[in-house]
Each structure stands twice: as C-alpha cells, then as structure tokens.
Design an enzyme around this catalytic site. Sequence first.
Site, short mmCIF file in Angstrom:
data_model
loop_
_atom_site.label_atom_id
_atom_site.label_comp_id
_atom_site.label_asym_id
_atom_site.label_seq_id
_atom_site.Cartn_x
_atom_site.Cartn_y
_atom_site.Cartn_z
N GLU A 47 0.21 47.55 46.20
CA GLU A 47 1.33 47.64 47.14
C GLU A 47 1.42 49.10 47.61
O GLU A 47 1.43 50.02 46.80
CB GLU A 47 2.63 47.20 46.43
N GLU A 95 15.91 44.95 45.68
CA GLU A 95 15.00 44.24 46.58
C GLU A 95 14.55 42.90 45.99
O GLU A 95 13.37 42.56 45.99
CB GLU A 95 13.79 45.11 46.92
N LYS A 154 14.42 58.46 43.00
CA LYS A 154 13.54 58.93 44.08
C LYS A 154 14.02 60.28 44.59
O LYS A 154 15.20 60.61 44.47
CB LYS A 154 13.48 57.92 45.22
N ASP A 181 14.33 56.46 50.93
CA ASP A 181 13.09 55.82 50.48
C ASP A 181 11.85 56.60 50.91
O ASP A 181 11.10 56.12 51.76
CB ASP A 181 13.05 54.39 51.06
N GLU A 223 2.99 56.06 52.18
CA GLU A 223 3.52 54.87 52.84
C GLU A 223 4.20 55.22 54.16
O GLU A 223 4.07 54.50 55.15
CB GLU A 223 4.52 54.18 51.90
N TRP A 274 17.54 47.23 56.81
CA TRP A 274 16.09 47.30 56.90
C TRP A 274 15.65 47.67 58.32
O TRP A 274 14.48 47.87 58.57
CB TRP A 274 15.45 45.95 56.51
C1 BDP Z 1 9.61 50.88 49.14
C2 BDP Z 1 8.34 50.13 49.31
C3 BDP Z 1 8.27 48.89 48.45
C4 BDP Z 1 8.60 49.27 47.02
C5 BDP Z 1 9.93 49.97 46.96
C6 BDP Z 1 10.27 50.48 45.58
O1 BDP Z 1 8.20 49.76 50.67
O2 BDP Z 1 6.98 48.36 48.58
O3 BDP Z 1 8.61 48.14 46.22
O4 BDP Z 1 9.90 51.10 47.79
O5 BDP Z 1 10.21 51.68 45.36
O6 BDP Z 1 9.43 52.13 49.72
O7 BDP Z 1 10.64 49.70 44.70
#
Ligand code: BDP
Length: 719
Positions: free
Chosen positions: A184, A308, A377, A382, A410, A560
């Site tokens: 991923e 999520e 984070k 994000d 990403e 989103w």
């Molecule tokens: C987002 C990503 C997703 C991850 C999520 C995470 O798009 O794929 O699962 O973070 O950190 O940025 O859990």
Amino acid sequence: MKNFIKRVAAAFCLLVSGLFQHAVAEDGYELWLRYERLDQVPKAAPHSVVAACSDVSPTLDAALSEISRASASMLGQPLKQSGKISRNALVLASGACGTSLPDGALPTVDQVGPEGYVLQSTRINGKPVTLIAAQSDAGVLYGVFDYLRRMSSGDAVADLDVTSRPKTKLRLLNHWDNLDRHVERGYSGQSIWDWHRLPGYVDPRYTDYARANASIGINGTSLTNVNSDATVLTPPYLEKVAAIANVLRPYGIKVYLTARFSAPMELGGLPTADPLDPAVQAWWQAKTDEIYDYVPDFGGFLVKANSEGQPGPQDYGRSHAEGANMLARAVAPHGGVVMWRAFVYSAEEPEDRVKQAYTEFVPLDGQFADNVLVQVKNGPLDFQPREPFHPLFGAMPETPLMIELQITKEYLGFSTHLAYLGTLWEEVLSADTHAEGEGTTVASVVDGEAHDYAYTGMAGVSNIGTDRNWAGSIFDQANWYAFGRLAWNPDASAEDIAREWVKQTFSRKPEIVNEITAIMMKSREAVVDYMTPLGLTHLMGTGHHYGPAPWVDDLGRADWTPYYYHKATRDGIGFDRTENGSDAVDQYAGPIAQEWASLDTVPDNLLLWFHHVPWDYEMRDGSTLWQSLVAHYSRGIATVEEMQAEWASLKGQIDPERFNQVTDYLKIQHEEAQWWRDASIAYWQSINDLPLPEGEAPPPHDLEYYKSLSFPNAPGQGE
Ligand code: BDP
C-alpha cells in the site's frame, strides 16, 4: 621463474578485478554501502582487525564481515583478522568482549548507553590503534558502520574521538506490505517479504536489508500493513516471521507485527473483540505467548484502530487507552511494547478533520500503560507536502509520543519526483511547540527530553520494495537514509545528512557533492510550490493520489475531498481555522496559536491552512493572493528546470546507468509539475474568473480535459 609467474598471475587478477569493477552494474542495489575504492589510502587506515573477545557473537560476526567487505572494496583487500594487536589495528571491544585487552586500554563506555559507541584513536601496548568500543555488540556494530561511513565519505580517520548514542530508543520502519506482496502506497515494486516461499526460502536480500538498516541505526521493523490482516498471526505465518527475525537479529533489528483488533473473532472464533472481555484478553495473552515462542525477542504490536474503517475498541464503547492497554498487558511480561496510532478521524464527526486526533487523545493522557507509545504523524492531516506540526506534540506529557514520518512519497510525486524529505522532517522536528516554554521543539518531545518519556521512538513508513534499487529511485534511497539518521539524532541537519549520503552514493568530489546536495536541498520546496503552495493541501487525485484533482467535491465523505480543504469560492480560498472558523489553531500552545491565528503574523507557507482570504488579498510583497499563487506554481516548475540543468551538468561524472535514470525521472517530474500547475490554475480560474497575471502562460487544455484524465492502474493503491 616462480616469481615471474606469480607476478603475471597477480597482474591478471588485477586486470580481471578491474574489468569486474566496471562490469558491476550501477543499478543502485548497493545503496549508500557502495564502498567505492579510495584514491588514497587514508592516514591511519587499519592493517588488521581484532575482535577482542573469545566468543564472536553473530552480531560481531556481522560487523567483521562488513569490515571485510568494505575494506576489500575501498582499500583493495580485506583487512586481516588477527588475535593480536599490532600497529594500526582496528580493535572492536564490547562490554563482554574487551576482557582480553590490557587493563586500562578500554575507554569507559558508561555514557553511551546500550546502543551507543566510542570511536577512539589511541594506543594499546604502545601501538597506535583505532578502538571501537561499546557496551553491547550492537553498539560495536553501529560504531563499525560509523567508522566505515567516515572512510567511505573520504573523511579523516586519524585522531578520532567520537562518542555517539541514539537519542531515541525505537527506530522503526513501518512496512505497509500486504501478505499478497502488494505494498500500500508502495512505488518500488512488490513487498520484499516473500511470504509464499518463506520459510523454506530465505531471500539473501534480507541480509542486505538488515545491513542497510543497521548502517543507519534502525533497530526495528514492522513487517505488515497497518490496514492489517489477522492471518499473519497464525502459526504458518509466524514460522515465516521467525525466519525473517532470525536474519535481522544479528543486525540489532527486532521484528514487530500489526495487530488486527478483531483477530480474536476472526482467528479465535470469539463473539467479540471487546478489550474488557476476559476471554478476549486471554486470547491475546495466549496469542502473544505463542508469538514469543516463535520469536523470543519479538518487539511488539503496531495498531491502527478505529481509523478509516479498521476495527477497534470504540466498536465496544471502549477508549483507545483501554484497547492499547489490553495488548500492552499481553506483551509486557516479554518486554514488548505497543505502538498505538493516533491517525484517527471519525466517520460521523462533523469536526474539522485535523482537530480530531487531538480531541480524542489529549483526554487520555496518563491512561496508557507504561509500555504503550502513541504514534503520531508529523502533521495533523496526512503526510502532505507541507503541514504544520501535529498539535499533539507537547500536549501529552504523560504519554510517550513517537513521531511517524512517511518515507514513501504518497503525496510528493511517487518515486519519479526528486524530493528529498530530510528538509521536510527537519522543519517539523525543529518546530517549537512552546509546550514547556520556548524551545520545546518537536524533537525534544520525541526524544523524551521535554517530558522525560520512558520510551521514545520514530517510525518511518517504508519505501522499500523489490525494485533492484530498493526504493524506486536512487534519490528515494536518500529518504530512507535520512530517516534513519534523524531517528538516531532528531537534531541532525538535513543538509549534513544529504552530503553524507551523496558522498557514499555518488562521489566524494567536492564539486559533485555540492551540486547534488544543492539539488536535494531545494527539491521538496519545489514540490510544495507546484502542488500545494501557500498552505493549500490535499488536492490530489482520489484513491490513488496521483496528480491534481482540486475540483473533486463529492466523495462518500466530505473530508476526503479536496474541496473540503481549499474551500475556494468566487470570493476567496482557504480553510478558516481561526476562532471564526474551526478554531483548530487553538490546539497549539499560546504563542504559536497567536502567531498562526493572525493574518499579520501567519507565515505565507501556512496562510491558506489557517485562513480563508479573498483572491485579491494583499500579500506581504504587495502582490495579490492570486498573483502569488500562480507565481508559486511557476516557481516550482522553474526550480525543477534548474534541477534538470544542474543534473545535466554532471554528465560524464556519474555512471551512465544512474545518470540516465535520474535524467528521465526529472523529465517526468517536470511534465507532472507542469500538469499540476495547469490543472490547478484551470480549476481556480473556473471559480474566480480572474485573468492570469501578466507573463503567465495559460494552461494548454481546458478544465474538462484535466478532469477527464483517469488512472485506474496507478501504483500503490489502498484497499
Ligand atoms: C493514508 C494512506 C492510507 C493509509 C493511511 C494510514 O492513504 O493508505 O492506510 O494513511 O496512515 O495516507 O493509516
């Protein structure tokens, strides 16, 4: 005659080895451990290596084999291993393994902790030697890598007097790798964990992975995706995990797994995964004991819960702390930890998404078990190209907070855009939270200094895959490297790290080092400029996150959509996070909140993160917001053009394989930077109806064209 034959044979060997050296592909596999031949043997270069202990542990063995490999490559022949100290010996001594040295020969290593080391040019029995001393074998290994790094960088290795110890305890890669080998957000091939062939086949690549990580001080790796699959906790997979752990162990690297919160139901057939249910607790205890049977030094669990769509304690009305503590109790008897992620935002919650982690976690401060770390984070949204630091840093004095950085790009152009992330991370780590008064940097929270945390750590979402060059591009290797170096020392300079990496990866020639370092140092800001300038954020394509899509405003969840973040209307643009809006700014300590809440003092690069302003808002330099925005996009492209020209000037000085790949990737980056600018401008103009500032070229296509682009097969997608 005999001598003659010997000489001919030696000349032949030299020739062959010379040919071989040229024939070795510069495909990036060796990473920063290329150990290029030194033009001049440095003063005090060792002639032999002495491991001053009777029992050579697997870790010391790893250190010795690295020395042998590196010296063969840099000096032309491997160092002789000897039991006797002679002139210019390299002497390795750890706590348990320095006993054969004369009294007083060992420096005290009390101050270096369990993983630190001392490098010292000294004399033993009257002979000049270089000593690498530590409390543990892992410390010696890190010292060896430091020593080799100096040599490989062309630095002097005479007169060494170095003491180093890591400022954080847990320095982990987080792989987001699925059991079917899809990664991923991975842009460098498949997962290197070849689950199907394990444990029967243990890819030698795992040893090189371990060497690379140990060389930068990484001491843990979480093997599986945070969007986790409980299957990895079943016996056949635990056997595979054990096989990986066996390879990594000598390099000081522990294995961790992601724990799917609903595993007791999925694997154990229980009707619930409620963390307060005794049967659930017993299931996790037994499962954890079983894991430790396979992997006696298992590090612990990494958990994404109630985020999520992942299951978690809130499904049963329990808190994050109650969920984390249940797992913490299970690993505690074995010395393990739980890393509980704070990346949460609720599906029902109408509150500004960037506020939610703080809102949920601050009230839990003090409620987590001693062996839980909350993993946060770097920013509250994000991993965007630029975010303010996460307001949780400094706000949970009773809870060890780890920082989570994303090494895989990403949101910064995948692996084809050159973006050195050292500067992004340095910006965050050096940010002043003001939590305990001025000077409470994020680094000082993370390394435990501010709040005296018992555990400290840094996690980096890995960019590693099966690509021959590991990371998808040569420059993405620098991000892996920088992560490790910053985890060891969160106060280190991004520029120093870049230089160090360039010297080991490309060349020791100062002109080349300067040129490449300069390219790296401006690269991340270029990305911010052409993607999300002036505090804009989250404007990427849906799902795959490839390319611009600021027009998207109708997904399953408002938060989103890009529209949610830019809120552009005919009147203006930006997210009002002052007290007139979501008041997210209030989550920061007083002086920071004040600075960012006021239009007079908010930095330009966070303007639209915190404020909604009219298109003709006057910027500090006298231009309007609209003019400034367009100028930033164009500046981003211009910077990429500079990077291309600077790289082109190195032609002939870098091997063609790597030179050409970087050249091609920069061309892709340039095209995509242009695409970001044009698509963004076309969209903003459809909203604000403003003419382009003078001298700015109009987008070559209309908005409908940019909207029509579709990338169903873009790499790295999530579930
Ligand atoms: C987002 C990503 C997703 C991850 C999520 C995470 O798009 O794929 O699962 O973070 O950190 O940025 O859990």
